[in-house]
Design a protein around this motif. Structure first.
Motif, PDB file in Angstrom:
ATOM      1  N   PHE A   1      13.690  -2.877  -1.627  1.00  0.00           N
ATOM      2  CA  PHE A   1      13.559  -1.427  -1.739  1.00  0.00           C
ATOM      3  C   PHE A   1      12.777  -1.031  -2.966  1.00  0.00           C
ATOM      4  CE2 PHE A   1      17.157  -1.412   1.146  1.00  0.00           C
ATOM      5  CZ  PHE A   1      16.991  -0.241   1.869  1.00  0.00           C
ATOM      6  N   ASP A   2      11.908  -0.040  -2.803  1.00  0.00           N
ATOM      7  CA  ASP A   2      11.337   0.684  -3.925  1.00  0.00           C
ATOM      8  C   ASP A   2      12.358   1.741  -4.366  1.00  0.00           C
ATOM      9  OD1 ASP A   2       9.355   1.946  -5.647  1.00  0.00           O
ATOM     10  OD2 ASP A   2       9.162   3.465  -4.067  1.00  0.00           O
ATOM     11  N   MET A   3      12.240   2.207  -5.597  1.00  0.00           N
ATOM     12  CA  MET A   3      13.172   3.242  -6.079  1.00  0.00           C
ATOM     13  C   MET A   3      12.579   4.645  -5.975  1.00  0.00           C
ATOM     14  SD  MET A   3      15.848   4.484  -7.766  1.00  0.00           S
ATOM     15  CE  MET A   3      16.756   3.174  -8.517  1.00  0.00           C
ATOM     16  N   ASP A   4      11.531   4.895  -6.767  1.00  0.00           N
ATOM     17  CA  ASP A   4      11.078   6.275  -6.945  1.00  0.00           C
ATOM     18  C   ASP A   4      10.400   6.822  -5.698  1.00  0.00           C
ATOM     19  OD1 ASP A   4      11.788   6.581  -9.808  1.00  0.00           O
ATOM     20  OD2 ASP A   4      10.367   4.925 -10.024  1.00  0.00           O
ATOM     21  N   SER A   5      10.817   7.981  -5.275  1.00  0.00           N
ATOM     22  CA  SER A   5      10.327   8.655  -4.073  1.00  0.00           C
ATOM     23  C   SER A   5      10.659   7.877  -2.796  1.00  0.00           C
ATOM     24  CB  SER A   5       8.819   8.927  -4.138  1.00  0.00           C
ATOM     25  OG  SER A   5       8.521   9.678  -5.302  1.00  0.00           O
ATOM     26  N   THR A   6      11.565   6.882  -2.924  1.00  0.00           N
ATOM     27  CA  THR A   6      12.076   6.165  -1.755  1.00  0.00           C
ATOM     28  C   THR A   6      13.582   6.389  -1.640  1.00  0.00           C
ATOM     29  OG1 THR A   6      10.346   4.481  -1.868  1.00  0.00           O
ATOM     30  CG2 THR A   6      12.354   3.881  -0.685  1.00  0.00           C
ATOM     31  N   LEU A   7      14.325   6.148  -2.723  1.00  0.00           N
ATOM     32  CA  LEU A   7      15.777   6.342  -2.698  1.00  0.00           C
ATOM     33  C   LEU A   7      16.166   7.748  -3.154  1.00  0.00           C
ATOM     34  CD1 LEU A   7      17.147   2.901  -3.935  1.00  0.00           C
ATOM     35  CD2 LEU A   7      16.702   3.701  -1.611  1.00  0.00           C
TER      36      LEU A   7
ATOM     37  N   GLY B   1       9.215   1.335   1.123  1.00  0.00           N
ATOM     38  CA  GLY B   1       8.739   2.138   0.004  1.00  0.00           C
ATOM     39  C   GLY B   1       7.894   3.304   0.472  1.00  0.00           C
ATOM     40  N   ASP B   2       7.493   4.132  -0.490  1.00  0.00           N
ATOM     41  CA  ASP B   2       6.760   5.361  -0.146  1.00  0.00           C
ATOM     42  C   ASP B   2       5.253   5.240  -0.349  1.00  0.00           C
ATOM     43  OD1 ASP B   2       7.509   5.410  -3.067  1.00  0.00           O
ATOM     44  OD2 ASP B   2       6.163   7.134  -3.005  1.00  0.00           O
ATOM     45  N   ARG B   3       4.794   4.127  -0.928  1.00  0.00           N
ATOM     46  CA  ARG B   3       3.348   4.009  -1.168  1.00  0.00           C
ATOM     47  C   ARG B   3       2.784   2.779  -0.455  1.00  0.00           C
ATOM     48  NH1 ARG B   3       2.111   4.687  -7.445  1.00  0.00           N
ATOM     49  NH2 ARG B   3       4.027   3.500  -7.711  1.00  0.00           N
ATOM     50  N   TRP B   4       1.881   3.017   0.459  1.00  0.00           N
ATOM     51  CA  TRP B   4       1.272   1.949   1.240  1.00  0.00           C
ATOM     52  C   TRP B   4       0.683   0.856   0.336  1.00  0.00           C
ATOM     53  CZ3 TRP B   4       0.366  -0.960   5.273  1.00  0.00           C
ATOM     54  CH2 TRP B   4      -0.843  -1.665   5.354  1.00  0.00           C
TER      55      TRP B   4
ATOM     56  N   VAL C   1       1.137   0.131  -2.754  1.00  0.00           N
ATOM     57  CA  VAL C   1       1.996  -0.430  -3.797  1.00  0.00           C
ATOM     58  C   VAL C   1       3.191  -1.174  -3.204  1.00  0.00           C
ATOM     59  CG1 VAL C   1       3.498   0.179  -5.753  1.00  0.00           C
ATOM     60  CG2 VAL C   1       1.289   1.336  -5.458  1.00  0.00           C
ATOM     61  N   ASP C   2       3.766  -0.624  -2.153  1.00  0.00           N
ATOM     62  CA  ASP C   2       5.025  -1.157  -1.625  1.00  0.00           C
ATOM     63  C   ASP C   2       4.869  -1.941  -0.320  1.00  0.00           C
ATOM     64  OD1 ASP C   2       6.593   0.245  -3.630  1.00  0.00           O
ATOM     65  OD2 ASP C   2       6.133   2.079  -2.520  1.00  0.00           O
ATOM     66  N   ILE C   3       3.871  -1.596   0.476  1.00  0.00           N
ATOM     67  CA  ILE C   3       3.785  -2.153   1.826  1.00  0.00           C
ATOM     68  C   ILE C   3       2.676  -3.203   1.943  1.00  0.00           C
ATOM     69  CG2 ILE C   3       3.602  -1.598   4.287  1.00  0.00           C
ATOM     70  CD1 ILE C   3       6.022  -0.281   2.850  1.00  0.00           C
TER      71      ILE C   3
HETATM   72 MG   LIG Z   1       7.830   4.867  -5.066  1.00  0.00          MG
END
Ligand SMILES: [Mg+2]
Length: 217
Positions: A15-21, A181-184, A186-188
């Motif tokens: 899991f990402d944290m910011d803007s995800t959780l 996560g919320d950023r392609w 960065v997270d995906i």
């Molecule tokens: Mg984020």
């Protein structure tokens, strides 16, 4: 929500944290701005001038990197020579999740509904102490066996090393893992490159649906 190779047997989640959780645009902005304020004090510079300069350099970085936005840590490293170790300390000094976040019962119920045998690791470009504090405030700390922060990886996502360290903590192969996560970029994208699947959340409402998506997969 967008799913990428998400139809698989899942044994671990990153899991990402910011803007995800959580979703809090003011806090997201203040996470960067509070670092700029600390630096302005430290360097005895006018905060407005420094803020403008940072955003100008961010725009320059983006245009010289094919439209990609730098992580803030990488921007400070490239533009101001601030090492990642220094970034960790700067963030620990500047960022105050207690001021911005509160318990989220809806989020807690999502995690109560995700199978407990699926290991969950939090992977963040913030120091792990900030991440643990945030998880505690939100009410989901007990669901995360491990937190991998900037102080653990010393590289910012989207660097592959960050994801490899998170995988290590999960102890399962990438074919059993989804990155959420919320950023392609960065997270995906970096997770897919390592053979994981991904779930791109576009708002906290997507996150609130995660238990349903995972039950179907
Ligand atoms: Mg984020």
């Amino acid at each position: 929500v967008q799913l990428f190779s998400a139809d698989r047997e899942v044994k671990g989640l990153i899991f990402d944290m910011d803007s995800t959780l959580y979703e809090n645009p003011d806090y997201a902005a203040d996470q960067l701005d509070s670092q700029i304020r600390v630096l302005a004090l430290r360097w005895q510079r006018n905060v407005d001038t420094l803020r403008k300069e940072v955003y100008r350099r961010q725009a320059e970085w983006t245009s010289s990197h094919g439209g990609r936005k730098p992580s803030f840590g990488n921007l400070l490293l490239d533009s101001y020579g601030i090492s990642i170790e220094e970034s960790v300390k700067l963030r620990e000094e500047a960022i105050e999740p207690e001021r911005w976040l509160g318990r989220d019962e809806k989020l807690v119920s999502v995690f109560q509904r995700i199978r407990p045998d699926i290991e969950k690791v939090l992977l963040t470009n913030n120091p792990s102490s900030i991440a643990r504090r945030s998880l505690r405030i939100l009410g989901v700390d007990n669901f995360f066996s491990k937190v991998v922060g900037l102080d653990t990886t010393l590289v910012s996502k989207p660097h592959a090393k960050a994801f490899i360290m998170a995988l290590d903590k999960l102890g399962v192969g990438p074919q059993y893992v989804l990155s959420i996560g919320d950023r392609w970029e960065v997270d995906i994208e970096p997770a897919l490159a390592l053979g994981m699947g991904g779930i791109l959340v576009e708002s906290i409402e997507d996150t609130y649906c995660l238990a349903d998506f995972l039950a179907k997969s």
